[in-house]
Design a protein around this motif. Sequence first.
Motif, PDB file in Angstrom:
ATOM      1  N   TRP A 111      -3.930   1.804   1.794  1.00  0.00           N
ATOM      2  CA  TRP A 111      -3.003   2.548   0.950  1.00  0.00           C
ATOM      3  C   TRP A 111      -2.797   3.984   1.403  1.00  0.00           C
ATOM      4  CZ3 TRP A 111      -4.385   6.997  -1.557  1.00  0.00           C
ATOM      5  CH2 TRP A 111      -5.752   7.277  -1.638  1.00  0.00           C
ATOM      6  N   GLU A 137      -1.820  -0.576  -1.302  1.00  0.00           N
ATOM      7  CA  GLU A 137      -0.867   0.410  -1.808  1.00  0.00           C
ATOM      8  C   GLU A 137      -1.369   0.994  -3.115  1.00  0.00           C
ATOM      9  OE1 GLU A 137       2.915  -1.396  -2.564  1.00  0.00           O
ATOM     10  OE2 GLU A 137       2.069  -3.069  -3.693  1.00  0.00           O
ATOM     11  N   ARG A 138      -0.901   2.218  -3.388  1.00  0.00           N
ATOM     12  CA  ARG A 138      -1.190   2.893  -4.646  1.00  0.00           C
ATOM     13  C   ARG A 138       0.125   3.448  -5.178  1.00  0.00           C
ATOM     14  NH1 ARG A 138      -6.044   1.461  -6.557  1.00  0.00           N
ATOM     15  NH2 ARG A 138      -6.484   3.462  -7.515  1.00  0.00           N
ATOM     16  N   ASN A 168       0.200   4.280   3.385  1.00  0.00           N
ATOM     17  CA  ASN A 168       1.363   3.577   2.843  1.00  0.00           C
ATOM     18  C   ASN A 168       2.239   4.545   2.053  1.00  0.00           C
ATOM     19  OD1 ASN A 168       3.190   1.962   1.454  1.00  0.00           O
ATOM     20  ND2 ASN A 168       1.705   0.342   1.052  1.00  0.00           N
ATOM     21  N   TYR A 225      -7.455  -1.029  -0.995  1.00  0.00           N
ATOM     22  CA  TYR A 225      -6.155  -1.477  -1.489  1.00  0.00           C
ATOM     23  C   TYR A 225      -5.080  -1.221  -0.432  1.00  0.00           C
ATOM     24  CZ  TYR A 225      -8.033  -2.001  -6.214  1.00  0.00           C
ATOM     25  OH  TYR A 225      -8.755  -2.401  -7.304  1.00  0.00           O
TER      26      TYR A 225
END
Length: 233
Positions: free
Chosen positions: A158, A207-208, A161, A205
């Motif tokens: 993330w 993406e956030r 991203n 993760y």
Amino acid sequence: MQIAQMNWRQVEAYLAGDDCIVLPIGSTEQHAHLSLSTDSILAEKVALEAAEPLGIPVLPVMPFGITPYFLAFPGTISLKVETYGRVLMDILDSLAGHGFRRIFIVNGHGGNQPAQAIATDWQARRPEMTIKFHNWWSAPRTMAAVREVDAVASHASWMENFPWTRLQDVVQPAERKPMVDLDRLRMLGPPAVRELLGDGNYGGYYERDDAHMLAIWQIAVQETRDLLEGPWN
């Protein structure tokens, strides 16, 4: 100011009043579900946004870096350390020859770390030159902002991203990937690296929330600008 948006006379006029220039360096390598140019995109963008209010020109990003461990992922391009060093020194020689005396290198790829030693060695032979080397993503304020969102952040996760590194119609996985064993990873050749990593994300993760990402980005830009504007001796 982008050098790509200037002609040689404009650069000559700039040099009559200032001697600073920014060189972004990145890579072309696998970033899981993100662009192969992620490191180059981010290095160039943070350099441009940081330098714009200061009126300092920014060179086109150096798009190829040192990334041999990802060569089993199609699209990854890796330069040998010797080749990379020669290219970098030729760039620095060119800039010094034109009259630039302060060079701010914005690095977007961890594998490019030899560039700092190369630049330091080059500078030692040219006492009139000053070089600053900035790993934008791991700088103290930027990394602190990343850790506030999620302590598990890694390559192709993330933390890389952003809206400008995503690919249209590519959906990011929803799960939090377990962190890879980095010590083991460093011992492996390219085919085994690909087998261990799977999609290429080191862990965390994918993406956030964009509100977090844009806040981190603004900190990164300001931290880069502060270093660019700050003392040079």
